[in-house]
Design a protein around this motif. Structure first.
Motif, PDB file in Angstrom:
ATOM      1  N   VAL A 332       0.838  -1.203   0.000  1.00  0.00           N
ATOM      2  CA  VAL A 332       0.000   0.000   0.000  1.00  0.00           C
ATOM      3  C   VAL A 332       0.871   1.251   0.000  1.00  0.00           C
ATOM      4  O   VAL A 332       0.612   2.211  -0.743  1.00  0.00           O
ATOM      5  N   THR A 333       1.920   1.246   0.823  1.00  0.00           N
ATOM      6  CA  THR A 333       2.820   2.408   0.872  1.00  0.00           C
ATOM      7  C   THR A 333       3.467   2.652  -0.488  1.00  0.00           C
ATOM      8  O   THR A 333       3.538   3.793  -0.958  1.00  0.00           O
ATOM      9  N   SER A 334       3.940   1.592  -1.133  1.00  0.00           N
ATOM     10  CA  SER A 334       4.592   1.736  -2.439  1.00  0.00           C
ATOM     11  C   SER A 334       3.628   2.255  -3.493  1.00  0.00           C
ATOM     12  O   SER A 334       3.991   3.125  -4.306  1.00  0.00           O
ATOM     13  N   ALA A 409       8.244  11.419   6.338  1.00  0.00           N
ATOM     14  CA  ALA A 409       8.964  10.541   5.409  1.00  0.00           C
ATOM     15  C   ALA A 409       8.207  10.283   4.108  1.00  0.00           C
ATOM     16  O   ALA A 409       8.794  10.405   3.022  1.00  0.00           O
ATOM     17  N   PRO A 410       6.901   9.923   4.143  1.00  0.00           N
ATOM     18  CA  PRO A 410       6.204   9.657   2.871  1.00  0.00           C
ATOM     19  C   PRO A 410       6.194  10.855   1.932  1.00  0.00           C
ATOM     20  O   PRO A 410       6.341  10.702   0.712  1.00  0.00           O
ATOM     21  N   ALA A 484      15.805   7.136  -1.633  1.00  0.00           N
ATOM     22  CA  ALA A 484      15.230   7.987  -0.598  1.00  0.00           C
ATOM     23  C   ALA A 484      14.519   7.166   0.462  1.00  0.00           C
ATOM     24  O   ALA A 484      14.579   7.478   1.655  1.00  0.00           O
ATOM     25  N   ALA A 485      13.832   6.091   0.044  1.00  0.00           N
ATOM     26  CA  ALA A 485      13.114   5.250   1.002  1.00  0.00           C
ATOM     27  C   ALA A 485      14.067   4.586   1.985  1.00  0.00           C
ATOM     28  O   ALA A 485      13.721   4.383   3.157  1.00  0.00           O
ATOM     29  N   ALA A 486      15.278   4.246   1.539  1.00  0.00           N
ATOM     30  CA  ALA A 486      16.235   3.600   2.436  1.00  0.00           C
ATOM     31  C   ALA A 486      16.669   4.537   3.552  1.00  0.00           C
ATOM     32  O   ALA A 486      16.924   4.093   4.682  1.00  0.00           O
ATOM     33  N   LEU A 487      16.747   5.840   3.284  1.00  0.00           N
ATOM     34  CA  LEU A 487      17.127   6.802   4.318  1.00  0.00           C
ATOM     35  C   LEU A 487      16.043   6.950   5.378  1.00  0.00           C
ATOM     36  O   LEU A 487      16.339   7.060   6.570  1.00  0.00           O
ATOM     37  N   PHE A 488      14.796   6.960   4.952  1.00  0.00           N
ATOM     38  CA  PHE A 488      13.686   7.231   5.865  1.00  0.00           C
ATOM     39  C   PHE A 488      12.979   5.958   6.339  1.00  0.00           C
ATOM     40  O   PHE A 488      12.021   6.040   7.103  1.00  0.00           O
ATOM     41  N   GLY A 489      13.416   4.801   5.884  1.00  0.00           N
ATOM     42  CA  GLY A 489      12.745   3.564   6.238  1.00  0.00           C
ATOM     43  C   GLY A 489      12.757   3.292   7.731  1.00  0.00           C
ATOM     44  O   GLY A 489      13.732   3.563   8.429  1.00  0.00           O
ATOM     45  N   SER A 490      11.640   2.752   8.222  1.00  0.00           N
ATOM     46  CA  SER A 490      11.511   2.409   9.637  1.00  0.00           C
ATOM     47  C   SER A 490      10.449   1.329   9.760  1.00  0.00           C
ATOM     48  O   SER A 490       9.883   0.869   8.759  1.00  0.00           O
TER      49      SER A 490
END
Length: 540
Positions: A332-334, A409-410, A484-490
């Motif tokens: 869903v996020t992707s 982040a999103p 970018a997702a790797a930096l903000f991933g949690s």
């Protein structure tokens, strides 16, 4: 910037100004943040400078070797495809050459490991024949294989398009002079290739310099780390903003210098729309067997990782994958990020092109108008100068200081992905917008059609396929992006590429293969759906 007969700028120009300002704000803000928020420089000891120099040197080395190998392998493949216009399945092969651009880098890496890894197909065959031990895919060798996979196809497509622009008269003259294949290459093909090669090589080099996912997975340690991966490690693992600032400034300076140098060397590259034109050439029959082998070799190299993805993915335990709540959160996020980024990218691209079209209708341009048009044209290439990982790093530092890194982040990832897709959206839309403007501008002026009415009745029916293709490509690039997702991933913010990376890191390769197949299916499905749309009928 007033237009003739109006009290102020037209809405299209205002939209272009707003898009240009948004791009500048999204890019300049993190750059300033890296300088202002983290001003303390790390201890510039000899060991530290040696570490930074080794990373910078490897960044340039891998990009240079990748560019050299990509171009050297693309030239014979492009010559063979341009020469053998009636080769069986030629159009399918040309379409296959376009697929690597739409595939997520992480998915391709998984396919390359399946083919070239220690337990991959090539290692199995070589060991079975007693020719070699297991191949080591991690390090420079793996990075080069992955980069050649992506960029040989791109370079070959561009070279084929350039070669097909050669006038038919040249081939008739070559036939009358009984040119051999060597004569054709030296007197006809090489001048064309030489004219576009600097532009193609600089584009490939920039793409390799800004490669993140490939190096992150296949780098294999500190000895094979690029500036972008080091920036990511500095923020995510060590949280060392000063070091990240230094590395980001180096990356920015390197990309800007290469972009300026590449712009000076490059000439216009033929667009891909010309691919597929058939002409009779005097060297076609004599080179058929050699060309067939070259095409077959290129086809095998590109198709094997794709085939490995499919074969590994179809045996994955999809029941177990879809039963995990983290998969649905990532999906869903992707999808939300992809649709948001693609919409934003399309709006920015259309706003810039519409404003440019409106201004260029004027007979004389003021200095301000000329500067505005130049700024719009440059904005599409800005992401090559400021890579997404650098933009993301700046926003990460800003938001982490304010405590908003998780909640925002999103939004930041969607904006960075939209900027990443903007050059491709502009490249797809620009020829279509210019073409329909030349056909319909006078008709619309005589009928008094402007604004929304023109968009609904004239522009949209003609540009629907180009708009859909630009949207689909932007969505595919976003849904497969890791940077970018790797930096903000949690734990609260995870995408499909992040989930795939986690599965690969925990050695759950079977589940990783299934997620990779689903991810590739989403990306290629988007492109396929867009290509099914038919443009409206143009009238002259």
């Amino acid at each position: 910037m007033k237009t003739q007969g109006t009290a102020g700028p037209k809405p299209a120009v205002l939209a272009g100004l707003f898009a240009l300002g948004f791009i500048g704000l999204a890019v300049v803000t993190p750059m300033l943040a890296l300088i202002v928020i983290a001003p303390a420089m790390p201890d510039l000891s000899a060991d530290y400078l040696g570490f930074v120099w080794s990373i910078t040197k490897f960044t340039v080395l891998q990009a240079g070797l990748s560019t050299l190998l990509s171009v050297l392998t693309a030239i014979p493949l492009a010559r063979a495809l341009a020469r053998q216009a009636s080769f069986p399945g030629r159009n399918i092969i040309l379409r296959l050459l376009a697929l690597p651009l739409a595939l997520p880098a992480l998915v391709v890496v998984l396919g390359i490991v399946e083919v070239w890894g220690r337990q991959g197909w090539v290692s199995t065959v070589l060991q079975g024949a007693g020719l070699s031990g297991p191949l080591n895919i991690y390090g420079l060798a793996g990075i080069l294989i992955a980069h050649v996979f992506f960029n040989m196809a791109l370079a070959a497509r561009l070279l084929v398009a350039a070669l097909e622009q050669i006038p038919p008269e040249n081939w008739r003259l070559a036939a009358q002079l009984s040119f051999t294949s060597g004569h054709v290459f030296r007197h006809i093909e090489w001048p064309v290739i030489r004219s576009v090669l600097p532009g193609i090589a600089s584009l490939v080099f920039m793409l390799c310099i800004a490669s993140f996912a490939v190096v992150l997975v296949l780098g294999g340690g500190p000895g094979a780390t690029t500036l972008e991966v080091a920036i990511y490690q500095s923020l995510r693992f060590d949280f060392d903003p000063p070091r990240a600032v230094l590395l980001a400034v180096l990356q920015l300076a390197l990309c800007a210098g290469l972009f300026v140098l590449g712009g000076r060397m490059a000439t216009d590259i033929a667009v891909l729309s010309g691919v597929g034109k058939q002409v009779r050439r005097p060297d076609q029959a004599t080179s058929r067997r050699t060309d067939g082998l070259v095409i077959a070799a290129g086809l095998v190299f590109i198709a094997l990782p794709m085939l490995a993805i499919v074969l590994s993915g179809i045996t994955a335990p999809f029941g177990s994958i879809v039963s995990q709540s983290v998969f649905w959160r990532a999906l869903v996020t992707s999808l939300v990020l992809a649709l948001t980024a693609a919409s934003l990218s399309l709006v920015m691209a259309w706003s810039l092109l519409a404003a440019q079209r409106t201004i260029m209708r004027r007979r004389r341009l003021s200095r301000a108008a000329s500067a505005f048009v130049s700024s719009m044209q440059a904005s599409g290439s800005l992401i090559l100068v400021v890579p997404p990982i650098v933009i993301g790093a700046g926003w990460f530092v800003v938001l982490h200081r304010t405590g908003l890194a998780t909640s925002a982040a999103p939004v930041i990832v969607a904006i960075v992905n939209a900027l990443m897709a903007l050059p491709f959206a502009l490249r797809i839309l620009s020829p279509a917008v210019v073409g329909q403007a030349q056909i319909h501008d006078r008709l619309c002026a005589s009928l008094g059609l402007a604004g929304y009415q023109r968009w609904r009745l004239i522009d949209l029916p003609v540009l629907v396929r180009s708009l859909a293709l630009a949207f689909a490509l932007a969505a595919a690039l976003s849904i497969g992006d890791l940077g970018a997702a790797a930096l903000f991933g949690s734990a609260d913010f995870i995408t499909l590429p992040l989930l795939l990376l986690q599965k690969m890191g925990s050695y759950r390769s079977v589940e990783a293969a299934g997620i990779a197949l689903l991810l590739a299916g989403f990306c290629l499905g988007l492109i396929w759906l867009a290509e099914q749309l038919k443009p409206g009928v143009q009238t002259s």
